[in-house]
Design a protein around this motif. Sequence first.
Motif, PDB file in Angstrom:
ATOM      1  N   ASN A 276      11.173  14.276   3.277  1.00  0.00           N
ATOM      2  CA  ASN A 276      10.341  13.358   2.488  1.00  0.00           C
ATOM      3  C   ASN A 276      11.050  13.030   1.183  1.00  0.00           C
ATOM      4  OD1 ASN A 276       8.041  12.769   4.062  1.00  0.00           O
ATOM      5  ND2 ASN A 276       7.456  14.921   3.851  1.00  0.00           N
TER       6      ASN A 276
ATOM      7  N   CYS B 272      14.869  13.012  -0.500  1.00  0.00           N
ATOM      8  CA  CYS B 272      16.216  12.884   0.078  1.00  0.00           C
ATOM      9  C   CYS B 272      17.260  13.058  -1.021  1.00  0.00           C
ATOM     10  CB  CYS B 272      16.403  11.500   0.693  1.00  0.00           C
ATOM     11  SG  CYS B 272      15.230  11.121   2.003  1.00  0.00           S
TER      12      CYS B 272
ATOM     13  N   ASP C  14       6.251   7.801   7.467  1.00  0.00           N
ATOM     14  CA  ASP C  14       6.925   8.638   8.456  1.00  0.00           C
ATOM     15  C   ASP C  14       7.983   7.823   9.187  1.00  0.00           C
ATOM     16  OD1 ASP C  14       7.535  10.191  10.896  1.00  0.00           O
ATOM     17  OD2 ASP C  14       5.915  11.472  10.161  1.00  0.00           O
ATOM     18  N   LEU C  15       9.201   8.339   9.198  1.00  0.00           N
ATOM     19  CA  LEU C  15      10.308   7.585   9.792  1.00  0.00           C
ATOM     20  C   LEU C  15      10.102   7.322  11.279  1.00  0.00           C
ATOM     21  CD1 LEU C  15      13.040   6.607   8.432  1.00  0.00           C
ATOM     22  CD2 LEU C  15      14.056   8.115  10.114  1.00  0.00           C
ATOM     23  N   ARG C  16       9.357   8.226  11.948  1.00  0.00           N
ATOM     24  CA  ARG C  16       9.106   8.007  13.384  1.00  0.00           C
ATOM     25  C   ARG C  16       8.339   6.705  13.595  1.00  0.00           C
ATOM     26  NH1 ARG C  16       7.481  14.201  13.798  1.00  0.00           N
ATOM     27  NH2 ARG C  16       6.909  13.623  11.695  1.00  0.00           N
TER      28      ARG C  16
ATOM     29  N   GLN D  67      10.710   3.726  12.862  1.00  0.00           N
ATOM     30  CA  GLN D  67      11.647   3.498  13.980  1.00  0.00           C
ATOM     31  C   GLN D  67      10.942   2.824  15.155  1.00  0.00           C
ATOM     32  OE1 GLN D  67      14.632   7.293  13.163  1.00  0.00           O
ATOM     33  NE2 GLN D  67      13.297   7.346  14.919  1.00  0.00           N
TER      34      GLN D  67
ATOM     35  N   ASN E 117      18.147   1.926   3.939  1.00  0.00           N
ATOM     36  CA  ASN E 117      18.192   3.382   3.801  1.00  0.00           C
ATOM     37  C   ASN E 117      19.599   3.909   4.119  1.00  0.00           C
ATOM     38  OD1 ASN E 117      17.858   6.197   4.470  1.00  0.00           O
ATOM     39  ND2 ASN E 117      15.655   5.843   4.473  1.00  0.00           N
TER      40      ASN E 117
ATOM     41  N   ILE F  42      14.536  14.299   8.742  1.00  0.00           N
ATOM     42  CA  ILE F  42      15.152  13.057   9.227  1.00  0.00           C
ATOM     43  C   ILE F  42      16.590  13.305   9.656  1.00  0.00           C
ATOM     44  CG2 ILE F  42      15.918  10.758   8.493  1.00  0.00           C
ATOM     45  CD1 ILE F  42      13.385  10.709   6.645  1.00  0.00           C
TER      46      ILE F  42
ATOM     47  N   ASN G  72      16.690  15.068  12.974  1.00  0.00           N
ATOM     48  CA  ASN G  72      15.999  14.481  14.134  1.00  0.00           C
ATOM     49  C   ASN G  72      16.249  13.004  14.398  1.00  0.00           C
ATOM     50  OD1 ASN G  72      14.378  16.813  14.988  1.00  0.00           O
ATOM     51  ND2 ASN G  72      13.508  16.636  12.934  1.00  0.00           N
ATOM     52  N   SER G  73      16.685  12.266  13.377  1.00  0.00           N
ATOM     53  CA  SER G  73      16.795  10.823  13.592  1.00  0.00           C
ATOM     54  C   SER G  73      18.216  10.416  13.970  1.00  0.00           C
ATOM     55  CB  SER G  73      16.346  10.050  12.340  1.00  0.00           C
ATOM     56  OG  SER G  73      16.586   8.681  12.549  1.00  0.00           O
TER      57      SER G  73
ATOM     58  N   ILE H 258      19.048   6.917  12.241  1.00  0.00           N
ATOM     59  CA  ILE H 258      19.599   6.901  10.874  1.00  0.00           C
ATOM     60  C   ILE H 258      21.050   7.391  10.898  1.00  0.00           C
ATOM     61  CG2 ILE H 258      19.498   8.121   8.637  1.00  0.00           C
ATOM     62  CD1 ILE H 258      17.596   5.831   8.612  1.00  0.00           C
TER      63      ILE H 258
END
Length: 394
Positions: free
Chosen positions: A208, A210, A279-281, A284, A301, A328, A331-332, A335
Amino acid sequence: MKILIINSGSSSIKFQLMDMPSETLICSGLVERIGYKNATISYKTNGNNLQQTHHIESHRQGLERVVELLLDPKKGVITHTNEIKVVGHRVVHGGNSFSDTTLITSEVKDKIQEYAALAPLHNPGNLEGILVAEEIFPSAKQVAIFDTAFHQTIPEKAKRYAIPTSLYEENGIQVYGFHGTSHQYVSEKAIAYLGKESSKIITIHLGNGCSMTAVRDGKSIDHSLGFTPSNGLIMGTRSGDIDHAIIFHMVNNLGYTLDNVKTLLTNQSGMLGLTGHVDLRDIQAEAEKGNKDCQLALSMNAYRIKKYIGSYAAAMNGLDAIVFTAGIGENSSVIRQLVCEDMEVFGMDLDKTKNNKRSGDIREINTTASKVKILVIPTNEELEIAKQAFELVN
Ligand code: ADP
């Protein structure tokens, strides 16, 4: 030795009980919404995973509830509070006073109180957790682990702002840096993975909040968060870098008060301000469906992260590895791919197949031809706190 790790925020207490030096997690949990009628406690052990709702008015009540669970004849994991030998407290701001993990004395508490002026959202809750833990665990050693400590090695040329010197010398206005336990933990893992002490690594913590750190030979030499945790990368709700003259323009010409601007830049900006989602999910998923705002926010980003990679590679005159970590970063794959594409100039070559594989372990996601290692290393701030607390008391 049983070590309780406490991360006490303004309205929450995260906790983990760990056995050291075996690094065995005994139990973990979270008290949320302290001060509200519907506060919740989650508590997880090997055989239990429960969630309770209580009226919890204070940190004291919250921690007392946690201790009741720890001691519970059926769900508990200890028989007496004196089994806990050390309580390790995460403290966000230690200013320039603490470059290392420290046994808590009344002078240390005074300093944590003093630095509350610089971290008003964090230090008061951290201190409250310490005061309550001292009463509940009177025989335990209380230890403070500061988020700022790892960044004490940043040289003056990187930590000073180009403002009159008196503001640095008399008022402590400088880069302090944050997420120190995470950057330290993953950079140590990366150094061990690379097998070389003399190394140039960039750690990229994307949660959350960065931040990025340039880590040269195991030491932080530059960092993207500054005097407060608002600078640098685009975060969930924080803008990161902006031209500060925008603030004057908003106040002088657009009818904002300073408080409004602060709320806007801290709680309503970043990915939320750009897309309406935190939330990045979600972002996306929307981007995949064709949502242009979400697509742009993702590329903004990643672009910001690329710029910091470039500047830190220049600061270190080279690069051995970059490390992605936190929610992130771990898991991402989206990104990570956006950050790593078109970065051949820095010797980075991402292996897309490896990038798309999921795993909870440390892993390398670059091609064999890549000059720079691209690593994904799960962070574990609690374990780093436990390790540092254990080292200190031994
Ligand atoms: P905190 O800063 O609160 O410790 P975390 O490191 O837990 O944050 O990261 C939380 C963020 O990680 C979430 O807001 C979410 O955007 C992101 N995240 C978690 N899982 C995924 C996933 N599978 N894909 C993309 N983003 C994820």
